[in-house]
Enzyme design. Structure first.
Site, PDB file in Angstrom:
ATOM      1  N   GLU A  15      -1.047  -1.163  -5.073  1.00  0.00           N
ATOM      2  CA  GLU A  15      -2.228  -0.348  -5.359  1.00  0.00           C
ATOM      3  C   GLU A  15      -1.984   0.499  -6.600  1.00  0.00           C
ATOM      4  O   GLU A  15      -0.950   1.158  -6.720  1.00  0.00           O
ATOM      5  CB  GLU A  15      -2.561   0.557  -4.177  1.00  0.00           C
ATOM      6  CG  GLU A  15      -3.807   1.401  -4.410  1.00  0.00           C
ATOM      7  CD  GLU A  15      -4.147   2.269  -3.214  1.00  0.00           C
ATOM      8  OE1 GLU A  15      -4.048   3.498  -3.331  1.00  0.00           O
ATOM      9  OE2 GLU A  15      -4.496   1.700  -2.157  1.00  0.00           O
ATOM     10  N   ASP A  19      -2.813   1.428   6.839  1.00  0.00           N
ATOM     11  CA  ASP A  19      -1.920   1.092   5.727  1.00  0.00           C
ATOM     12  C   ASP A  19      -1.518  -0.388   5.774  1.00  0.00           C
ATOM     13  O   ASP A  19      -1.341  -1.024   4.728  1.00  0.00           O
ATOM     14  CB  ASP A  19      -0.657   1.958   5.790  1.00  0.00           C
ATOM     15  CG  ASP A  19      -0.970   3.426   6.012  1.00  0.00           C
ATOM     16  OD1 ASP A  19      -1.025   4.172   5.033  1.00  0.00           O
ATOM     17  OD2 ASP A  19      -1.200   3.799   7.180  1.00  0.00           O
ATOM     18  N   ASP A  29       0.876  -1.168   0.000  1.00  0.00           N
ATOM     19  CA  ASP A  29       0.000   0.000   0.000  1.00  0.00           C
ATOM     20  C   ASP A  29       0.916   1.221   0.000  1.00  0.00           C
ATOM     21  O   ASP A  29       1.408   1.622   1.054  1.00  0.00           O
ATOM     22  CB  ASP A  29      -0.903  -0.007   1.233  1.00  0.00           C
ATOM     23  CG  ASP A  29      -1.838   1.199   1.256  1.00  0.00           C
ATOM     24  OD1 ASP A  29      -2.478   1.474   0.234  1.00  0.00           O
ATOM     25  OD2 ASP A  29      -1.906   1.874   2.299  1.00  0.00           O
TER      26      ASP A  29
END
Length: 207
Positions: free
Chosen positions: A69, A142, A8
């Site tokens: 991501e 996160d 992330d």
């Protein structure tokens, strides 16, 4: 078991999570952490710390694939720039080690984990804890997001709408895992690939 490392990306906090997922979609937590950098550190030093952190996690946990991501446009240009820079570091680290990469948008991850593409962070955290059999979701967010990315990629690897590298770029062990997940494990090709994986001494892409 397929081992996936999820990233992330972020400049201040970069979540890194590792999961192992069986063909029946059962997942377990291997490791999760957050690489942090202070806002007052020089940008090049922040990027170096993140790059070293991601590389260290990949080298230690030896995943079969990496999920990152997909960066999307935001009103805050400064934030999206930092996210894009961190994502680029993850892509570089994976490519340097010959690992296939899957890019997933937040909506895709939310839909995979919760069944709803507009789920909020708390719903994602609750579901990823349930999927991994944890008493509570890893913190900060996160960390949970990195694990959700990893689970999403593993689950989608064997689906018709697979996101990421195609069959030609997967290792024999990865293709055998995918075929087992989709019920195609007993095909001649799948058997040959599984045999090749065993001969090479790799199970799930690791010796």
């Amino acid at each position: 078991m397929l081992r996936v490392l999820g990233v992330d990306p972020g400049l201040t906090r970069c979540g890194v999570g590792v999961v192992e997922v069986a063909p029946n979609r059962r997942a377990r937590l291997v490791h999760v952490t957050v690489v942090r950098t202070p806002a007052d550190m020089a940008l090049e030093q922040r990027l170096l710390r993140i790059a070293d952190g991601i590389a260290a996690e990949i080298d230690e946990h030896r995943p079969d694939a990496v999920a990152v991501e997909r960066v999307f446009a935001q009103a805050n240009v400064r934030t999206v720039m930092g996210t894009a820079q961190a994502a680029g570091l993850a892509l570089h680290a994976a490519a340097a080690r010959g690992l296939p990469v899957g890019l997933h948008t937040p909506s895709e991850v939310k839909a995979a984990v919760t069944g709803y593409g507009n789920a909020d962070k708390r719903q994602v955290q609750t579901m990823i804890a349930r999927v991994l059999g944890l008493d509570e979701a890893p913190k900060p967010a996160d960390a949970a997001d990195a694990l959700a990315l990893a689970v999403c990629h593993a689950w989608r690897l064997g689906s018709p709408d697979r996101v990421g590298p195609g069959p030609a770029t997967l290792t024999p062990a990865q293709r055998a895992w995918r075929d087992a997940q989709t019920g195609a494990a007993d095909t001649p090709l799948a058997r040959a690939e599984a045999a090749a994986a065993r001969r090479s001494g790799f199970v799930g892409g690791r010796p």
